[in-house]
Design an enzyme around this catalytic site. Structure first.
Site, PDB file in Angstrom:
ATOM      1  N   HIS A 146      -0.758  -2.241  -5.381  1.00 27.58           N
ATOM      2  CA  HIS A 146      -0.216  -3.601  -5.407  1.00 27.58           C
ATOM      3  C   HIS A 146       0.347  -4.031  -4.056  1.00 27.58           C
ATOM      4  O   HIS A 146       0.573  -5.215  -3.818  1.00 27.58           O
ATOM      5  CB  HIS A 146       0.824  -3.767  -6.526  1.00 27.58           C
ATOM      6  CG  HIS A 146       2.144  -3.107  -6.287  1.00 27.58           C
ATOM      7  ND1 HIS A 146       2.462  -1.878  -6.807  1.00 27.58           N
ATOM      8  CD2 HIS A 146       3.232  -3.508  -5.590  1.00 27.58           C
ATOM      9  CE1 HIS A 146       3.686  -1.555  -6.459  1.00 27.58           C
ATOM     10  NE2 HIS A 146       4.182  -2.518  -5.706  1.00 27.58           N
ATOM     11  N   ASP A 189      -2.188   2.578  -9.818  1.00 30.28           N
ATOM     12  CA  ASP A 189      -1.549   1.854  -8.710  1.00 30.28           C
ATOM     13  C   ASP A 189      -1.523   2.727  -7.459  1.00 30.28           C
ATOM     14  O   ASP A 189      -0.463   3.155  -6.991  1.00 30.28           O
ATOM     15  CB  ASP A 189      -0.141   1.434  -9.125  1.00 30.28           C
ATOM     16  CG  ASP A 189       0.469   0.423  -8.170  1.00 30.28           C
ATOM     17  OD1 ASP A 189      -0.238  -0.038  -7.266  1.00 30.28           O
ATOM     18  OD2 ASP A 189       1.661   0.106  -8.344  1.00 30.28           O
ATOM     19  N   SER A 211       7.825   0.242  -2.464  1.00 32.81           N
ATOM     20  CA  SER A 211       6.528   0.600  -3.042  1.00 32.81           C
ATOM     21  C   SER A 211       5.661   1.350  -2.043  1.00 32.81           C
ATOM     22  O   SER A 211       5.474   0.911  -0.909  1.00 32.81           O
ATOM     23  CB  SER A 211       5.775  -0.656  -3.476  1.00 32.81           C
ATOM     24  OG  SER A 211       6.248  -1.143  -4.691  1.00 32.81           O
TER      25      SER A 211
END
Length: 370
Positions: free
Chosen positions: A87, A117, A193
């Protein structure tokens, strides 16, 4: 409390950490000697905390995209490849990588999943740099002390500390499915992230920080051993096409010069690359609309679960009008009667453009007797 109920209670508050800070406020098998990263057991080495932080920060980067997305990544092999979250780099081929020593480098997304992911970014200037040690086989346990490293809110190389507060968590944050997650108490903010979750005693990477609860010190990390085979597959054979992008992400004038037969050949090769990496969702997305109407995703996936590896031995492409015919000879490792056997197939695909995207319209195959 059972897992389903627990997941439902936190589902509304759970969001991905990282990705686009401007658009969304988010809080939230190669042998070791070839990939270049030491593969350690949890707590195998004992170093000072300052040493571990210093050594880790050198290999953690900030990743920025032209779409406004910002996250983190870390060097996982000696080929200059970074692991990050899908993402963070979704929808782009090229990214800007900011290193701990203040360099700005170009990175290229060479692999990305549409359901797990995870993504890999290659930075040629980092080739030959010793990567972070990885925990491939062992699993962390509740109570293990960890460090989360990343660029929360744009503050590069920030360290937060905590413990493994839960294991084997499963979540779904559309479009990604997360399984066997570490739950951690280390605070995780937007921009974390893709950063590493590091064992506080050894400095080895346990996981990839991926999601968290808003206004909470609960975060979630993907165990590194669960995604290494997929990442290493992309490092060996980079994707020629990425989900949501035009083939090869080339300028329009260059794409127009690329012939239909070349693109059709790329498409079939990429279809099997996706299957080999276990990314059935993306492989299914390469099928045309009529094919999908006649074959559900569940049925499509079941057809390949017993297939371990597909190698294209030979390929021939011909075109007529706006349609390409691709014929390929395949060597396939298939599980039969409890063991894998080598089978040979001849497959034929029809490929054409649907809504400006090249798709596989039909496909047939037959076994080749030895």
């Amino acid at each position: 409390m059972n897992r389903n109920r627990w997941t439902g209670l936190i589902g509304a508050a759970l969001i991905l950490v990282g990705g686009s800070v401007t658009a969304l406020y988010m809080k939230a098998q190669v042998p070791a000697e070839l990939q270049g990263a030491p593969l350690l057991a949890v707590g195998e080495q004992n170093k000072s905390l300052k040493d571990i932080i210093f050594q880790t920060q050198k290999h953690v980067v900030m990743i920025e995209t032209d779409t406004g997305s910002q996250g983190s990544g870390f060097l996982y092999n000696s080929e200059g490849d970074l692991l990050t979250n899908a993402h963070v780099v979704a929808g782009v081929r090229h990214v800007t990588v900011k290193t701990a020593d203040a360099r700005e480098l170009e990175g290229e997304v060479i692999g990305i999943s549409t359901d797990t992911d995870i993504a890999v970014v290659r930075v040629p200037e980092l080739q030959g740099t010793e990567p972070l040690p990885l925990v491939r086989y062992d699993k962390a346990e509740v109570g293990d002390e960890v460090l989360a490293v990343g660029s929360p809110l744009g503050f590069q190389n920030t360290i937060t500390t905590g413990i493994i507060s839960g294991v084997d968590r499963s979540l779904h944050i559309d479009p990604y499915t997360y399984e066997d997650l570490y739950q951690v108490s280390a605070p995780i903010e937007p921009g974390n992230s893709g950063g590493p979750l590091v064992d506080k005693k050894s400095g080895a990477v346990l996981g990839i920080n991926s999601a968290g609860l808003e206004d909470s010190t609960i975060g979630f990390s993907i165990p590194i051993g669960n995604v290494l085979p997929m990442a290493e597959g992309w490092s060996r054979e980079p994707m020629t096409m990425l989900p949501g992008l035009s083939l090869l992400d080339e300028p329009v004038q260059e794409q127009e010069e690329t012939s239909l037969d070349q693109m059709a050949g790329y498409l079939v090769a990429h279809f099997y690359d996706s299957l080999n990496n276990g990314d059935y969702v993306y492989a299914y997305s390469l099928l045309g609309g009529n094919w999908k109407e006649g074959t559900s995703y569940v049925k499509f996936r079941e057809g390949y679960l017993m297939t371990r590896n597909v190698v294209i031995d030979d390929m021939h492409v011909s075109t007529r009008d706006d349609e390409a015919t691709v014929t390929a000879l395949l060597s396939v490792d298939e599980r039969k009667d409890g063991e894998y056997v080598l089978s040979k197939y001849q497959v034929t695909y029809k490929a054409a453009y649907e809504n400006d995207q090249l798709k596989l319209l039909t496909g047939t195959g037959k076994a080749i007797k030895k």
